[in-house]
Design an enzyme around this catalytic site. Structure first.
Site, PDB file in Angstrom:
ATOM      1  N   GLY A  12       0.819  -1.215   0.000  1.00 31.47           N
ATOM      2  CA  GLY A  12       0.000   0.000   0.000  1.00 31.47           C
ATOM      3  C   GLY A  12       0.849   1.260   0.000  1.00 31.47           C
ATOM      4  O   GLY A  12       2.082   1.216   0.126  1.00 31.47           O
ATOM      5  N   ASP A  13       0.183   2.399  -0.225  1.00 38.97           N
ATOM      6  CA  ASP A  13       0.814   3.724  -0.185  1.00 38.97           C
ATOM      7  C   ASP A  13       1.912   3.907  -1.219  1.00 38.97           C
ATOM      8  O   ASP A  13       2.875   4.648  -1.010  1.00 38.97           O
ATOM      9  CB  ASP A  13       1.380   4.028   1.225  1.00 38.97           C
ATOM     10  CG  ASP A  13       0.308   3.953   2.285  1.00 38.97           C
ATOM     11  OD1 ASP A  13      -0.857   4.228   1.963  1.00 38.97           O
ATOM     12  OD2 ASP A  13       0.638   3.612   3.440  1.00 38.97           O
ATOM     13  N   GLY A  15       1.647   5.361  -3.987  1.00 39.95           N
ATOM     14  CA  GLY A  15       1.467   6.591  -4.760  1.00 39.95           C
ATOM     15  C   GLY A  15       0.401   6.405  -5.831  1.00 39.95           C
ATOM     16  O   GLY A  15       0.400   7.102  -6.852  1.00 39.95           O
ATOM     17  N   LYS A  16      -0.536   5.494  -5.559  1.00 38.85           N
ATOM     18  CA  LYS A  16      -1.602   5.193  -6.540  1.00 38.85           C
ATOM     19  C   LYS A  16      -2.406   6.447  -6.858  1.00 38.85           C
ATOM     20  O   LYS A  16      -2.715   6.736  -8.022  1.00 38.85           O
ATOM     21  CB  LYS A  16      -2.532   4.090  -5.989  1.00 38.85           C
ATOM     22  CG  LYS A  16      -1.828   2.769  -5.718  1.00 38.85           C
ATOM     23  CD  LYS A  16      -2.743   1.754  -5.063  1.00 38.85           C
ATOM     24  CE  LYS A  16      -3.132   2.066  -3.648  1.00 38.85           C
ATOM     25  NZ  LYS A  16      -2.021   2.054  -2.670  1.00 38.85           N
ATOM     26  N   GLY A  40      -5.857   5.741   1.875  1.00 35.41           N
ATOM     27  CA  GLY A  40      -5.610   7.187   1.888  1.00 35.41           C
ATOM     28  C   GLY A  40      -4.801   7.499   0.651  1.00 35.41           C
ATOM     29  O   GLY A  40      -3.636   7.126   0.574  1.00 35.41           O
ATOM     30  N   HIS A  41      -5.426   8.104  -0.341  1.00 33.49           N
ATOM     31  CA  HIS A  41      -4.760   8.379  -1.619  1.00 33.49           C
ATOM     32  C   HIS A  41      -4.516   9.883  -1.726  1.00 33.49           C
ATOM     33  O   HIS A  41      -5.469  10.675  -1.768  1.00 33.49           O
ATOM     34  CB  HIS A  41      -5.607   7.861  -2.783  1.00 33.49           C
ATOM     35  CG  HIS A  41      -5.759   6.367  -2.774  1.00 33.49           C
ATOM     36  ND1 HIS A  41      -6.440   5.671  -3.729  1.00 33.49           N
ATOM     37  CD2 HIS A  41      -5.281   5.425  -1.914  1.00 33.49           C
ATOM     38  CE1 HIS A  41      -6.383   4.374  -3.456  1.00 33.49           C
ATOM     39  NE2 HIS A  41      -5.701   4.206  -2.349  1.00 33.49           N
ATOM     40  N   THR A  42      -3.243  10.263  -1.778  1.00 34.47           N
ATOM     41  CA  THR A  42      -2.874  11.683  -1.711  1.00 34.47           C
ATOM     42  C   THR A  42      -2.690  12.282  -3.103  1.00 34.47           C
ATOM     43  O   THR A  42      -1.978  11.718  -3.936  1.00 34.47           O
ATOM     44  CB  THR A  42      -1.552  11.837  -0.931  1.00 34.47           C
ATOM     45  OG1 THR A  42      -1.624  11.042   0.240  1.00 34.47           O
ATOM     46  CG2 THR A  42      -1.291  13.288  -0.575  1.00 34.47           C
ATOM     47  N   ARG A 143     -23.286 -12.865   4.610  1.00 30.82           N
ATOM     48  CA  ARG A 143     -24.627 -12.600   4.076  1.00 30.82           C
ATOM     49  C   ARG A 143     -25.557 -11.904   5.067  1.00 30.82           C
ATOM     50  O   ARG A 143     -26.730 -12.194   5.196  1.00 30.82           O
ATOM     51  CB  ARG A 143     -25.246 -13.905   3.549  1.00 30.82           C
ATOM     52  CG  ARG A 143     -24.443 -14.455   2.387  1.00 30.82           C
ATOM     53  CD  ARG A 143     -24.679 -15.888   2.120  1.00 30.82           C
ATOM     54  NE  ARG A 143     -24.222 -16.723   3.227  1.00 30.82           N
ATOM     55  CZ  ARG A 143     -24.312 -18.040   3.256  1.00 30.82           C
ATOM     56  NH1 ARG A 143     -24.856 -18.677   2.234  1.00 30.82           N
ATOM     57  NH2 ARG A 143     -23.880 -18.729   4.277  1.00 30.82           N
ATOM     58  N   GLN A 222      -5.005  -0.249  -1.212  1.00 30.30           N
ATOM     59  CA  GLN A 222      -4.038  -1.102  -0.530  1.00 30.30           C
ATOM     60  C   GLN A 222      -2.976  -1.584  -1.541  1.00 30.30           C
ATOM     61  O   GLN A 222      -2.712  -0.902  -2.504  1.00 30.30           O
ATOM     62  CB  GLN A 222      -4.721  -2.281   0.184  1.00 30.30           C
ATOM     63  CG  GLN A 222      -5.520  -1.873   1.412  1.00 30.30           C
ATOM     64  CD  GLN A 222      -6.884  -1.298   1.100  1.00 30.30           C
ATOM     65  OE1 GLN A 222      -7.686  -1.937   0.447  1.00 30.30           O
ATOM     66  NE2 GLN A 222      -7.158  -0.106   1.567  1.00 30.30           N
TER      67      GLN A 222
HETATM   68  P1  GDP Z   1      -1.487   5.714  -2.171  1.00 34.57           P
HETATM   69  O1  GDP Z   1      -2.234   5.203  -0.996  1.00 34.57           O
HETATM   70  O2  GDP Z   1      -0.867   4.618  -2.963  1.00 34.57           O
HETATM   71  O3  GDP Z   1      -2.282   6.646  -3.028  1.00 34.57           O
HETATM   72  O4  GDP Z   1      -0.259   6.561  -1.582  1.00 34.57           O
HETATM   73  P2  GDP Z   1      -0.320   7.604  -0.348  1.00 34.57           P
HETATM   74  O5  GDP Z   1      -0.960   8.846  -0.793  1.00 34.57           O
HETATM   75  O6  GDP Z   1      -0.847   6.942   0.878  1.00 34.57           O
HETATM   76  O7  GDP Z   1       1.216   7.794  -0.062  1.00 34.57           O
HETATM   77  C1  GDP Z   1       2.091   8.277  -1.019  1.00 34.57           C
HETATM   78  C2  GDP Z   1       2.763   9.546  -0.452  1.00 34.57           C
HETATM   79  O8  GDP Z   1       3.876   9.881  -1.251  1.00 34.57           O
HETATM   80  C3  GDP Z   1       1.866  10.759  -0.512  1.00 34.57           C
HETATM   81  O9  GDP Z   1       2.226  11.626   0.534  1.00 34.57           O
HETATM   82  C4  GDP Z   1       2.182  11.369  -1.863  1.00 34.57           C
HETATM   83  O10 GDP Z   1       1.930  12.776  -1.907  1.00 34.57           O
HETATM   84  C5  GDP Z   1       3.666  11.108  -1.930  1.00 34.57           C
HETATM   85  N1  GDP Z   1       4.209  10.885  -3.269  1.00 34.57           N
HETATM   86  C6  GDP Z   1       3.658  10.263  -4.339  1.00 34.57           C
HETATM   87  N2  GDP Z   1       4.538  10.171  -5.353  1.00 34.57           N
HETATM   88  C7  GDP Z   1       5.673  10.744  -4.908  1.00 34.57           C
HETATM   89  C8  GDP Z   1       6.967  10.936  -5.473  1.00 34.57           C
HETATM   90  O11 GDP Z   1       7.265  10.540  -6.599  1.00 34.57           O
HETATM   91  N3  GDP Z   1       7.902  11.554  -4.691  1.00 34.57           N
HETATM   92  C9  GDP Z   1       7.627  11.992  -3.436  1.00 34.57           C
HETATM   93  N4  GDP Z   1       8.614  12.574  -2.750  1.00 34.57           N
HETATM   94  N5  GDP Z   1       6.435  11.828  -2.870  1.00 34.57           N
HETATM   95  C10 GDP Z   1       5.467  11.195  -3.595  1.00 34.57           C
HETATM   96  P1  IMO Z   2      -3.827   2.635   0.517  1.00 36.10           P
HETATM   97  O1  IMO Z   2      -4.978   2.418  -0.432  1.00 36.10           O
HETATM   98  C1  IMO Z   2      -1.235   0.942   3.586  1.00 36.10           C
HETATM   99  C2  IMO Z   2      -3.020  -2.002   6.273  1.00 36.10           C
HETATM  100  C3  IMO Z   2      -3.200  -1.616   7.715  1.00 36.10           C
HETATM  101  C4  IMO Z   2      -3.083  -2.969   8.380  1.00 36.10           C
HETATM  102  C5  IMO Z   2      -3.778  -3.895   7.389  1.00 36.10           C
HETATM  103  C6  IMO Z   2      -5.236  -4.168   7.689  1.00 36.10           C
HETATM  104  O2  IMO Z   2      -3.723   4.008   1.037  1.00 36.10           O
HETATM  105  O3  IMO Z   2      -2.564   2.098  -0.070  1.00 36.10           O
HETATM  106  P2  IMO Z   2      -7.487  -2.786   7.647  1.00 36.10           P
HETATM  107  O4  IMO Z   2      -7.812  -1.413   8.122  1.00 36.10           O
HETATM  108  O5  IMO Z   2      -7.703  -2.983   6.195  1.00 36.10           O
HETATM  109  O6  IMO Z   2      -8.140  -3.851   8.488  1.00 36.10           O
HETATM  110  O7  IMO Z   2      -5.910  -2.951   7.924  1.00 36.10           O
HETATM  111  O8  IMO Z   2      -3.677  -3.253   6.135  1.00 36.10           O
HETATM  112  N1  IMO Z   2      -3.637  -1.080   5.307  1.00 36.10           N
HETATM  113  C7  IMO Z   2      -2.946  -0.233   4.542  1.00 36.10           C
HETATM  114  N2  IMO Z   2      -1.624   0.029   4.495  1.00 36.10           N
HETATM  115  N3  IMO Z   2      -2.083   1.536   2.716  1.00 36.10           N
HETATM  116  C8  IMO Z   2      -3.400   1.261   2.728  1.00 36.10           C
HETATM  117  O9  IMO Z   2      -4.251   1.736   1.797  1.00 36.10           O
HETATM  118  C9  IMO Z   2      -3.889   0.372   3.696  1.00 36.10           C
HETATM  119  N4  IMO Z   2      -5.127  -0.099   4.003  1.00 36.10           N
HETATM  120  C10 IMO Z   2      -4.954  -0.992   4.979  1.00 36.10           C
HETATM  121  O10 IMO Z   2      -2.191  -0.731   8.134  1.00 36.10           O
HETATM  122  O11 IMO Z   2      -1.738  -3.356   8.453  1.00 36.10           O
HETATM  123 MG    MG Z   3      -2.278   5.453   1.100  1.00 30.97          MG
END
Ligand code: GDP
Ligand code: IMO
Ligand code: MG
Length: 424
Positions: A12-13, A15-16, A40-42, A143, A222
């Site tokens: 996860g996270d 940078g989707k 949490g998609h930023t 269900r 995720q």
């Molecule tokens: P997601 O859940 O996959 O959408 O990713 P998140 O938003 O949770 O986390 C990605 C973080 O990295 C956010 O704070 C973005 O603003 C930041 N981000 C995304 N792409 C880049 C990048 O290429 N460089 C840097 N420095 N930050 C990035």
């Molecule tokens: P995005 O879409 C990173 C992690 C939680 C925990 C496990 C289960 O922003 O990439 P849950 O709340 O689903 O029961 O948690 O999965 N987790 C994530 N980690 N990015 C996420 O979403 C996540 N969504 C859940 O931290 O370890």
């Molecule tokens: Mg995220």
């Protein structure tokens, strides 16, 4: 027309959100297919930041429709807060947001159940975001769940009370204190508010759009290593985060899927508990966390940091059918002398490039080192990458057998280097 899918290849996270926001103008519809407010998609646009939890990341673009698909679980309170935030950006949310009637609802008691279950697990806790995700999917497969379409039925309140009563019985087992009085009234207010939005049959909406030649991007939440079937079970989320989840989560047939864009950071992070073989517990890990601002977009928790794990990435690639990779956060490694890449594991004395049943302490990562580029990527283009970064990317491409079509060099929408030939 076809559906392209964008998924996270790690935990996860990756940078989707940023990549979806960039690609959105190429599509008519962006559709979330699983997960919920645990995501949490930023997005960073014009120096302003917005974090989306349930709303698809195409919402800031005019003329792009955004569907919350049937596979998503929705907390009406979170969604309404998000809607008002997006509205403050001047978006016509009433027009561009659609909710699938078969998406399940997260009740206040689902969140209580999540918290009670985690508390009872003690040290073995999953590290859930406590958004009620697991219990809501349990009610779906059990269900018992409530769906968006139910809010329009006359006996919705009775259905709610019935499910709540069931939850209260289960919660008794846990000896867990809670008070949802306020949250419950906010929940019902939010339900009323959501009735103002367009509720559709997601599967007809998507398939009719495809027959009309519209282009759809399915946005994963995720990451593949958090997938309920293939992730590091039990430290996973409760949905199928891989490409296959887009079929169930939207009602599209597998043969409608074309490009699969896999997102990976140039290193690796994880938030919550569970195995992470290439995790760094030293100053280097700390340096990545601070350079990458690695703190959760949903919970604010510090993310665990480590080197990129190609054994896990290759696994994610075939599970998802990845056709192109977007490598994000390359800029975070700008100041590193050496960049390591885990290309095999040693498991019980044997070198392998396959994931064992459990990723436990018996796994040792074997690394290949690359020279750092030690310069800013501000002025770079895909065709003029620093030679050391070029070498790193070429290795990745040949190991994976998949082109790296995009390299992200900052959080902002425009900080993206594109390999022209690979554009979707
Ligand atoms: P997601 O859940 O996959 O959408 O990713 P998140 O938003 O949770 O986390 C990605 C973080 O990295 C956010 O704070 C973005 O603003 C930041 N981000 C995304 N792409 C880049 C990048 O290429 N460089 C840097 N420095 N930050 C990035
Ligand atoms: P995005 O879409 C990173 C992690 C939680 C925990 C496990 C289960 O922003 O990439 P849950 O709340 O689903 O029961 O948690 O999965 N987790 C994530 N980690 N990015 C996420 O979403 C996540 N969504 C859940 O931290 O370890
Ligand atoms: Mg995220």
């Amino acid at each position: 027309m076809n559906v392209d899918v964008l998924i996270g290849m790690q935990w996860g996270d990756e940078g989707k959100g940023k990549i979806v926001d960039y690609l959105a103008p190429n599509y008519d519809i962006i559709a979330r297919f699983q997960g919920g407010p645990n995501a949490g998609h930023t997005l960073v646009v014009n120096n302003e930041k917005i974090v989306l939890h349930t709303i698809p990341s195409g919402i800031l673009h005019d003329n792009t429709y955004n569907l919350i698909g049937n596979g998503v679980v929705i907390n009406p309170i979170t969604l309404c807060k998000e809607i008002s935030q997006v509205k403050s950006w001047g978006v016509d949310v009433e027009k561009y947001l659609l909710l699938a009637e078969k998406a399940h609802l997260i009740l206040p008691t689902h969140k209580v159940l999540d918290a009670a279950s985690e508390a009872a697990k003690g040290k073995a806790k999953i590290g859930s975001t406590l958004r009620g995700i697991g219990p809501t999917y349990m009610d779906k497969t059990g269900r018992n769940g409530l769906r968006v379409g139910d809010v329009l039925t006359p006996d919705f309140k009775e259905k709610y009370e019935k499910l709540k009563a069931k939850h209260l019985q289960i919660i008794q087992m846990y000896d867990f204190e809670f008070d949802i009085t306020e949250e419950e009234s906010e929940w019902f207010e939010s339900i009323e508010e959501l009735k103002r939005y367009t509720i559709v049959s997601g599967e007809y909406y998507v398939n009719n759009a495809l027959s009309q030649g519209k282009k759809i991007l399915a946005e994963g939440a995720q990451g593949s290593m958090l997938d309920i079937d293939f992730g590091t079970y039990p430290f996973v989320t409760s949905s199928n985060t891989i490409t296959a989840g887009a079929c169930n989560g939207l009602g599209v047939a597998p043969n409608k899927i074309k490009e699969v864009i896999g997102i990976s950071k140039a290193y690796c992070t994880r938030v919550g508990s569970g195995p992470f073989p290439s995790e760094l517990h030293d100053a280097v890990g700390e340096q990545i966390r601070s350079a990458g601002h690695e703190f959760g977009a949903t919970t604010g928790r510090p993310r665990r940091c480590g080197w990129i794990d190609l054994v896990a990435l290759r696994y994610a690639a075939f599970l998802n059918g990845v056709t192109q990779i977007a490598l994000t956060k390359a800029d975070v490694l700008n100041d590193f002398d050496e960049i390591m890449v885990c290309d095999t594991y040693t498991v019980n004395g044997k070198v392998t490039n396959e994931l064992p049943f459990e990723l436990n302490d018996d796994i040792q990562c074997n690394y290949k080192g690359f020279k750092g580029w030690k310069q800013s990527l501000e002025e770079a283009s895909y065709d003029s990458l620093p030679s050391q970064l070029q070498e790193y990317v070429s290795f990745l491409e040949s190991y994976m057998g998949i082109p790296v079509s995009m390299i992200s060099t900052g959080p902002e929408r425009e900080k993206l280097l594109i390999k022209q030939a690979q554009l979707v």
